[in-house]
Design a protein around this motif. Structure first.
Motif, PDB file in Angstrom:
ATOM      1  N   ASN A   1      -8.726  -9.814 -20.183  1.00 44.89           N
ATOM      2  CA  ASN A   1      -9.997  -9.362 -20.766  1.00 44.89           C
ATOM      3  C   ASN A   1      -9.898  -7.933 -21.307  1.00 44.89           C
ATOM      4  O   ASN A   1     -10.823  -7.130 -21.150  1.00 44.89           O
ATOM      5  N   VAL A   2      -8.763  -7.620 -21.931  1.00 44.26           N
ATOM      6  CA  VAL A   2      -8.579  -6.304 -22.544  1.00 44.26           C
ATOM      7  C   VAL A   2      -8.073  -6.502 -23.967  1.00 44.26           C
ATOM      8  O   VAL A   2      -7.622  -7.588 -24.348  1.00 44.26           O
ATOM      9  N   GLU A   3      -8.160  -5.452 -24.748  1.00 49.05           N
ATOM     10  CA  GLU A   3      -7.516  -5.383 -26.057  1.00 49.05           C
ATOM     11  C   GLU A   3      -6.834  -4.039 -26.163  1.00 49.05           C
ATOM     12  O   GLU A   3      -7.104  -3.129 -25.367  1.00 49.05           O
ATOM     13  N   TYR A   4      -5.938  -3.896 -27.130  1.00 51.96           N
ATOM     14  CA  TYR A   4      -5.097  -2.706 -27.170  1.00 51.96           C
ATOM     15  C   TYR A   4      -5.333  -1.865 -28.419  1.00 51.96           C
ATOM     16  O   TYR A   4      -5.435  -2.398 -29.528  1.00 51.96           O
ATOM     17  N   VAL A   5      -5.431  -0.559 -28.195  1.00 54.66           N
ATOM     18  CA  VAL A   5      -5.381   0.418 -29.275  1.00 54.66           C
ATOM     19  C   VAL A   5      -3.920   0.835 -29.413  1.00 54.66           C
ATOM     20  O   VAL A   5      -3.318   1.332 -28.460  1.00 54.66           O
ATOM     21  N   VAL A   6      -3.336   0.602 -30.578  1.00 60.26           N
ATOM     22  CA  VAL A   6      -1.894   0.767 -30.758  1.00 60.26           C
ATOM     23  C   VAL A   6      -1.603   1.902 -31.729  1.00 60.26           C
ATOM     24  O   VAL A   6      -2.249   2.023 -32.777  1.00 60.26           O
ATOM     25  N   LYS A   7      -0.635   2.721 -31.372  1.00 57.74           N
ATOM     26  CA  LYS A   7      -0.211   3.825 -32.232  1.00 57.74           C
ATOM     27  C   LYS A   7       1.305   3.933 -32.179  1.00 57.74           C
ATOM     28  O   LYS A   7       1.913   3.708 -31.130  1.00 57.74           O
ATOM     29  N   MET A   8       1.908   4.275 -33.301  1.00 55.95           N
ATOM     30  CA  MET A   8       3.354   4.498 -33.348  1.00 55.95           C
ATOM     31  C   MET A   8       3.624   5.965 -33.659  1.00 55.95           C
ATOM     32  O   MET A   8       3.042   6.530 -34.580  1.00 55.95           O
ATOM     33  N   LYS A   9       4.504   6.562 -32.884  1.00 53.79           N
ATOM     34  CA  LYS A   9       4.848   7.968 -33.076  1.00 53.79           C
ATOM     35  C   LYS A   9       6.359   8.093 -33.203  1.00 53.79           C
ATOM     36  O   LYS A   9       7.114   7.371 -32.546  1.00 53.79           O
ATOM     37  N   LEU A  10       6.803   9.025 -34.056  1.00 48.67           N
ATOM     38  CA  LEU A  10       8.223   9.209 -34.306  1.00 48.67           C
ATOM     39  C   LEU A  10       8.768  10.390 -33.523  1.00 48.67           C
ATOM     40  O   LEU A  10       8.225  11.501 -33.591  1.00 48.67           O
TER      41      LEU A  10
ATOM     42  N   CYS B   1       0.533   1.671 -26.462  1.00 47.22           N
ATOM     43  CA  CYS B   1      -0.574   0.708 -26.412  1.00 47.22           C
ATOM     44  C   CYS B   1      -1.529   1.090 -25.287  1.00 47.22           C
ATOM     45  O   CYS B   1      -1.154   1.036 -24.109  1.00 47.22           O
ATOM     46  N   LYS B   2      -2.738   1.466 -25.663  1.00 53.35           N
ATOM     47  CA  LYS B   2      -3.762   1.854 -24.683  1.00 53.35           C
ATOM     48  C   LYS B   2      -4.664   0.663 -24.389  1.00 53.35           C
ATOM     49  O   LYS B   2      -5.258   0.073 -25.284  1.00 53.35           O
ATOM     50  N   SER B   3      -4.772   0.315 -23.121  1.00 45.56           N
ATOM     51  CA  SER B   3      -5.592  -0.816 -22.703  1.00 45.56           C
ATOM     52  C   SER B   3      -7.071  -0.431 -22.707  1.00 45.56           C
ATOM     53  O   SER B   3      -7.459   0.589 -22.138  1.00 45.56           O
ATOM     54  N   MET B   4      -7.891  -1.268 -23.370  1.00 50.18           N
ATOM     55  CA  MET B   4      -9.330  -1.025 -23.452  1.00 50.18           C
ATOM     56  C   MET B   4     -10.085  -2.305 -23.090  1.00 50.18           C
ATOM     57  O   MET B   4      -9.597  -3.409 -23.321  1.00 50.18           O
ATOM     58  N   GLN B   5     -11.270  -2.146 -22.523  1.00 48.97           N
ATOM     59  CA  GLN B   5     -12.105  -3.302 -22.224  1.00 48.97           C
ATOM     60  C   GLN B   5     -12.388  -4.076 -23.509  1.00 48.97           C
ATOM     61  O   GLN B   5     -12.766  -3.492 -24.527  1.00 48.97           O
ATOM     62  N   ARG B   6     -12.178  -5.388 -23.450  1.00 51.62           N
ATOM     63  CA  ARG B   6     -12.383  -6.207 -24.647  1.00 51.62           C
ATOM     64  C   ARG B   6     -13.844  -6.165 -25.070  1.00 51.62           C
ATOM     65  O   ARG B   6     -14.748  -6.309 -24.242  1.00 51.62           O
ATOM     66  N   ARG B   7     -14.082  -5.968 -26.353  1.00 57.08           N
ATOM     67  CA  ARG B   7     -15.442  -5.879 -26.872  1.00 57.08           C
ATOM     68  C   ARG B   7     -16.142  -7.230 -26.850  1.00 57.08           C
ATOM     69  O   ARG B   7     -15.517  -8.281 -26.910  1.00 57.08           O
ATOM     70  N   ASN B   8     -17.480  -7.194 -26.764  1.00 57.32           N
ATOM     71  CA  ASN B   8     -18.285  -8.410 -26.726  1.00 57.32           C
ATOM     72  C   ASN B   8     -18.105  -9.194 -28.021  1.00 57.32           C
ATOM     73  O   ASN B   8     -18.218  -8.656 -29.117  1.00 57.32           O
TER      74      ASN B   8
END
Length: 363
Positions: free
Chosen positions: A266-275, A289-296
Motif C-alpha cells: 500500500n505504498v508508492e515511490y517517489v523516484v530520483k536519479m542522482k549522478l 526511491c522514497k516510500s510514500m503512502q499510496r494516494r486514494n
C-alpha cells in the motif's frame, strides 16, 4: 612518497606514510599510496608563539586515516569515496533521518557503506550487511570506526539476498519491532550487478521500504535495448546518444514508478536519479526511491476526470465542434420556422386545431 611521522622507539626508527593525497586534486584517481607521489604540504599551523597545533580533521578525514592507522585495505580508497558519496546523496534525498533508522546493505562486502549510515545519520540505530562472501575487511571496519558510532550496531549476515533480505525485513518489521513502519527502513545496494539490483528492488518494494541502488554490469535479459543504444550512438548527430548502461538504469527507475510497484504494501515511490562524480566512478547513477503512502484511488480518478474535461474542451475549441453544432441547430430551426409560416403550414395548423377542439367538446 610523503612521510607524516618519523620517530624513534625502543625497536628502531618508525616511518608512517601520509595519505593526504586522497584529499588533494587528482588524489581520487589512484587506489594505492604506493603509486602516488606528491610534494608534502605541512598540515600543521605554527602560531606566533611557536607552539604547534594540529590541523582540525573533518569526519571524512578522520575515518579515512582510521583505516590506514589500522592497516585496513578493505575498503580501498575508491570504495571509501564511493560509499561516502553514496551515503550523503541518499541522506540528502530522504531528508528525514527516521527513514534510515534501520539500514540493510545488500552485497555490502566489507560493510563500509552500512557503517557510514550509522555515522552520518543520528537516527540510524543499526545497519546489517547481507552478503554471502566473508570479506577480509569486515573486522577491520568495526575496529577502525566503532569508537565513532558508540552503542550503535553493525552486523553481518552471510547469506544470499534472496533469503537473507526477506529474513532481515521480517525480523525488523514483524518479529523484533512490530510497531516499526516500512518507511523507517532503508535497503541499499552499491555497485550490485543487474540481476542483483532487480531482485533487491523487487523484494524491498514488496515490503514498502525506502530503497537506493547504484547498478553496475547492466544487462538486458528480456528485450533488445542494447540495439537501441547502438543505433542512438550512430545517429548521435541528430539525436541524443545514451549509453546502454544509462538506458538500463532509466528503465530500472521507471519500473519503480510503475502503477503496481509497492501495491502489496500500500505504498508508492517517489523516484530520483542522482549522478556521482565521475572522478570516483563511471558507473555513477544512484537510483533513490522514497516510500510514500499510496494516494486514494478516488482522488486520482477525480484528477483524471478533470483532466479529461479540460482535454475535451480544448478539442472542441481546436476543431470548432461546438460552433458547427450550433450552426446545424440554427439551420434546422430556421427551416422549421420558414416552413411553418408558409400558407400550407398555416392551413394544416388551423385544421389540426379545429379537430382537437371538436374532440374535446364531444368528451
Amino acid at each position: 612518497p610523503m612521510l607524516l611521522h618519523h620517530h624513534e622507539t625502543s625497536v628502531g626508527t618508525n616511518m608512517k606514510f601520509d595519505a593526504w593525497f586522497h584529499f588533494h586534486k587528482g588524489g581520487a584517481e589512484t587506489n594505492s599510496v604506493m603509486h602516488y607521489h606528491i610534494q608534502r604540504q605541512d598540515q600543521n599551523v605554527i602560531p606566533n608563539d611557536g607552539a604547534k597545533q594540529s590541523a582540525k580533521f573533518n569526519l571524512e578525514k578522520k575515518l579515512f586515516h582510521a583505516l590506514h592507522d589500522n592497516h585496513i585495505h578493505n575498503p580501498s580508497i575508491k570504495e571509501f569515496k564511493e560509499s561516502w558519496s553514496f551515503a550523503n546523496s541518499v541522506r540528502s534525498f530522504l531528508k528525514e533521518g527516521n527513514r534510515m533508522t534501520y539500514v540493510l546493505d545488500v552485497a555490502g562486502g566489507h560493510g563500509a557503506l552500512a557503517a557510514l549510515f550509522l555515522l552520518l545519520v543520528p537516527e540510524c540505530e543499526s545497519a546489517t550487511v547481507i552478503d554471502p562472501a566473508i570479506v577480509k575487511g569486515e573486522v577491520g571496519v568495526k575496529d577502525a570506526w566503532s569508537n565513532f558510532w558508540g552503542d550503535k550496531k553493525l552486523a553481518y549476515r552471510h547469506e544470499c539476498l534472496r533469503t537473507g533480505l526477506r529474513k532481515e525485513l521480517d525480523n525488523i518489521l514483524y518479529t523484533n519491532n512490530p510497531n516499526i513502519s516500512p518507511t523507517n527502513v532503508l535497503v541499499v545496494a552499491c555497485h550490485a550487478c543487474q540481476h542483483l539490483t532487480d531482485e533487491t528492488l523487487e523484494i524491498a518494494s514488496e515490503y514498502g521500504v525506502n530503497i537506493a541502488v547504484m547498478p553496475c554490469c547492466q544487462k538486458d535479459h528480456k528485450g533488445s535495448w542494447k540495439g537501441l543504444s547502438k543505433r542512438l550512438a550512430k545517429s548521435s548527430e541528430e539525436t541524443a546518444s545514451l549509453s546502454f548502461g544509462t538506458i538500463m538504469d532509466l528503465l530500472t527507475a521507471g519500473k519503480m514508478m510503475a502503477w503496481n510497484t509497492g501495491l502489496q504494501a500500500n505504498v508508492e515511490y517517489v523516484v530520483k536519479m542522482k549522478l556521482m562524480d565521475t572522478a570516483i566512478t563511471l558507473q555513477n547513477r544512484i537510483i533513490m526511491c522514497k516510500s510514500m503512502q499510496r494516494r486514494n484511488d478516488s482522488c486520482n480518478d477525480e484528477k483524471r476526470e478533470a483532466a479529461h474535461q479540460r482535454l475535451t474542451l480544448a478539442y472542441r475549441r481546436a476543431h470548432n465542434v461546438d460552433k458547427g453544432k450550433k450552426n446545424r441547430i440554427r439551420r434546422l430551426t430556421n427551416a422549421f420556422i420558414n416552413e411553418s409560416l408558409s400558407l400550407p403550414g398555416l392551413v394544416t395548423g388551423f385544421c389540426i386545431g379545429v379537430a382537437c377542439s371538436h374532440m374535446l367538446r364531444r368528451k
